[in-house]
Scaffold this active site. Structure first.
Site, PDB file in Angstrom:
ATOM      1  CG  ASP A 316       5.584  -6.534  -4.116  1.00 56.95           C
ATOM      2  OD1 ASP A 316       5.467  -5.387  -3.519  1.00 56.95           O
ATOM      3  OD2 ASP A 316       6.401  -6.669  -5.159  1.00 56.95           O
ATOM      4  CD  GLU A 345       2.196  -3.016  -3.707  1.00 50.49           C
ATOM      5  OE1 GLU A 345       2.694  -1.964  -3.475  1.00 50.49           O
ATOM      6  OE2 GLU A 345       3.103  -3.781  -4.217  1.00 50.49           O
TER       7      GLU A 345
END
Length: 636
Positions: A316, A345
């Site tokens: 994340d 990400e």
């Protein structure tokens, strides 16, 4: 920040039947005591034992006896201030994670777990990943499982609901996916594990090395969540499905009250003066470049890979973490599992004091060792910008997207038929070195679902027209290079309605199951869409040309057809069986010339997809409005 660092093994509670060794890194502490408890909560103190200063800033004590299932905390004193904390290296905890637990890990293994393993991976482009929430996938009554919303709910095989529909794991098997990406399933802080009916995605870490208790059948006994998590992993593996964990090392739920801050203040988190740096947009960010934070993150992912047989990790807001830490964990994980899958990400949620060149961002992907990135390029090219609900992309009517589609089809690697000077979404040319760097997707847990995006951006269209857009969008992902990924439910036009409202949610992280749950009860249109996704997945698996592992092969194999009408992209993929792919985003059918004058066989069109021939064409192919056609012909 200079601190004496402990780079050895043995942090946390190391259990032996005759004794347990406890070691905590807290170099600035004046005194540390080990507190032993009978239970994971309540007033049940058994003993308080002083710990001794030891090597490299650690405190140590060895306690004789069999301490399996005994709970513990550390009481840390510095400058006349005393705090009590769970162990940062906890591997088991009591309810709500505020007390650590000593555990004999081998007693938590299901039968045969020692030989359990996930599927071997030759290339990440061979994967088909479905993002799943443990709560969502079986939480609704229509799932019919015995343990709805639990680890064991996802571990049930042979499940059919009252309508005879396969649900949960059986449904995922039928889709044909290769891997699930589990939304956060480590111990998070936003749910009271002693209560029922609460909901949160879990992007608020509390104990990184412990499974979340609300997904277990008994959060009060620390060994139960461990055993049930392992049972879930083993069952998924027996079903041929790999397990990727969504991990959130970029921040914590509450920095000031975290076990890291209590153990050693002002070390684990980056600070800009007296304030926390906040590239996570959650109030704090971890200082992964600090040696002991770097060590912790690497130790943590390696622990999950070894102890739970996790096949991969999705990071994340990976841009908050530094490149060196990601490369170190990649190196160590590959020794544990050469097939390990790593991606994340490639951005941040705000600015960071970490220099840009050190961030694990999309722009720095070439500095990373086999770690991929989500392609926001293909997502926004196909459906429209994620942060502007009304903005359209290729499938829902934005003109002039042909070059952007080419960029996406090639998996963001360099290709001579892409005009990078005209491509403004990601400036500086292609960002990926290999199609294995690229995660191709159009929906995930964040923001609007694909269906809700199509409905909001094109309110003038009929439901039938939006189903056509959905099919074209999916076909584009599964016929593009890279690793295809989709949110569970995208394949049946999943929507996220807000209870008591006509609106839908674009951030349902704390909304109830009414909004988030998967419902196994579909209309004929939804059933047809599911079959389309199944067909796309099956066709992709059968054709290596859609799963090219290197940039060189992408450039060598893919040729875009020039001088086509507006809003049309067509290309061939060379191979033993040549592919011809056409995307038509116009609201009327078109006819496209076929190469070579051969007879071509269609496997994908506007409403059907699979591994059986649908029809044949020579010279010209008709492509329906807002649709994709994929044909094959022998290269002989």
């Amino acid at each position: 920040m200079q601190k004496e660092c402990y780079l050895g093994e043995g942090l946390g509670a190391i259990y032996q039947r005759t004794h347990t060794d406890f070691r905590l890194w807290a170099p600035s502490a004046d005194e540390v005591k080990l507190r032993l408890y009978e239970h994971g909560d309540g007033d049940c103190l058994l003993e308080e034992i002083p710990m001794k200063p030891d090597v490299q800033g650690t405190w140590f004590v060895s306690k004789t006896g069999d301490l399996n299932k005994v709970y513990y905390t550390y009481q840390v004193t510095r400058k006349e201030t005393t705090v009590e904390t769970q162990d940062p290296y906890s591997i088991a905890v009591g309810v709500n994670g505020m007390r650590s637990m000593v555990v004999d890990r081998r007693t938590t293994d299901p039968i045969g777990f020692i030989t359990d393993h996930g599927p071997k991976v030759k290339s990440k482009t061979d994967l088909v990943v479905c993002e799943v929430s443990i709560a969502d996938i079986t939480g609704d009554v229509t799932s019919g499982v015995k343990h709805p919303g639990k680890y064991l709910g996802l571990a049930e095989l042979g499940t059919r609901n009252s309508s005879g529909q396969a649900t949960g794991l059986d449904y995922l098997k039928e889709l044909g996916i290769t891997h699930v990406q589990l939304m956060p399933s480590f111990d998070f802080a936003s749910i009271d594990e002693s209560a029922q009916g609460q909901y949160n995605w879990g992007y608020d870490p509390l104990n990184f090395n412990v499974p979340e208790g609300s997904y277990s059948t008994d959060p009060f006994h620390g060994e139960v969540r461990i055993r049930e998590f392992k049972e879930m992993v083993a069952t998924l593996h027996r079903a041929g499905i790999g397990v990727i964990m969504d991990v959130v090392y970029n921040h914590m739920f509450n920095a000031e009250d975290s076990c890291f801050e209590k153990a050693e203040p002002d070390y684990f988190f980056r600070k800009d003066g007296d304030r926390y740096s906040d590239a996570s947009a959650c109030g704090n960010e971890t200082a992964s470049e600090h040696p002991m934070v770097h060590k912790y993150i690497v130790d943590s992912v390696c622990y999950w890979a070894k102890e739970y047989h996790i096949d991969g990790f999705r990071f994340d807001l990976m841009g908050v973490l530094d490149v060196d830490t990601l490369n170190d964990l990649s190196k160590k994980l590959k020794k544990i599992n050469p097939s390990i899958i790593l991606y994340g990400e490639g951005w941040t949620g705000g600015d960071s004091i970490l220099p840009a060149y050190q961030r694990a961002m999309k722009t720095n992907v070439r500095m990373l060792d086999g770690i991929g990135m989500f392609s926001d390029d293909i997502r926004d090219t196909i459906r429209g910008h994620v942060f502007y609900d009304q903005e359209c992309g290729f499938v829902n009517g934005h003109p002039g997207m042909e070059n952007a589609v080419r960029y996406s089809v090639t998996g963001a690697v360099w290709h001579p038929q892409v005009d990078y000077a005209a491509y403004m979404y990601t400036q500086g040319g292609p960002w990926a070195e290999s199609p294995q760097d690229t995660v191709s997707y159009i929906s995930c847990h964040d923001n609007l679902t694909l269906w809700d995006k199509l409905a909001i951006s094109r309110p003038d269209c009929s439901k039938e027209e939006r189903f056509s857009m959905n099919r074209l969008a999916a076909a584009m992902v599964f016929t593009s290079q890279g690793m295809p990924f989709f949110l569970s439910g995208e394949e049946f036009a999943r929507t996220k309605p807000i209870e008591g409202s006509d609106e839908v949610s674009d951030n349902s992280y704390n909304l109830p199951l009414f909004t988030n749950a998967i419902r196994y009860k579909w209309t004929a249109e939804q059933e047809s869409l599911i079959q389309y996704y199944k067909g796309l997945i099956a066709f992709r698996k059968k054709h290596e040309g859609l799963r090219l592992p290197t940039a060189e092969l992408v450039r060598k194999s893919i040729h875009f057809i020039e001088n086509l009408p507006d809003n049309i992209v067509a290309f061939t993929i060379a191979g033993e069986e040549q592919l011809f792919v056409v995307y038509n985003a116009n609201e009327q059918e078109v006819q496209i010339a076929l190469p070579d004058g051969r007879t071509w066989e269609a496997y994908i069109d506007g409403t059907r997809a699979g591994t059986e021939v649908l029809w044949k064409a020579t010279d010209l192919v008709k492509v329906d409005a807002v649709s994709c056609v994929v044909l094959t012909a022998s290269s002989c």
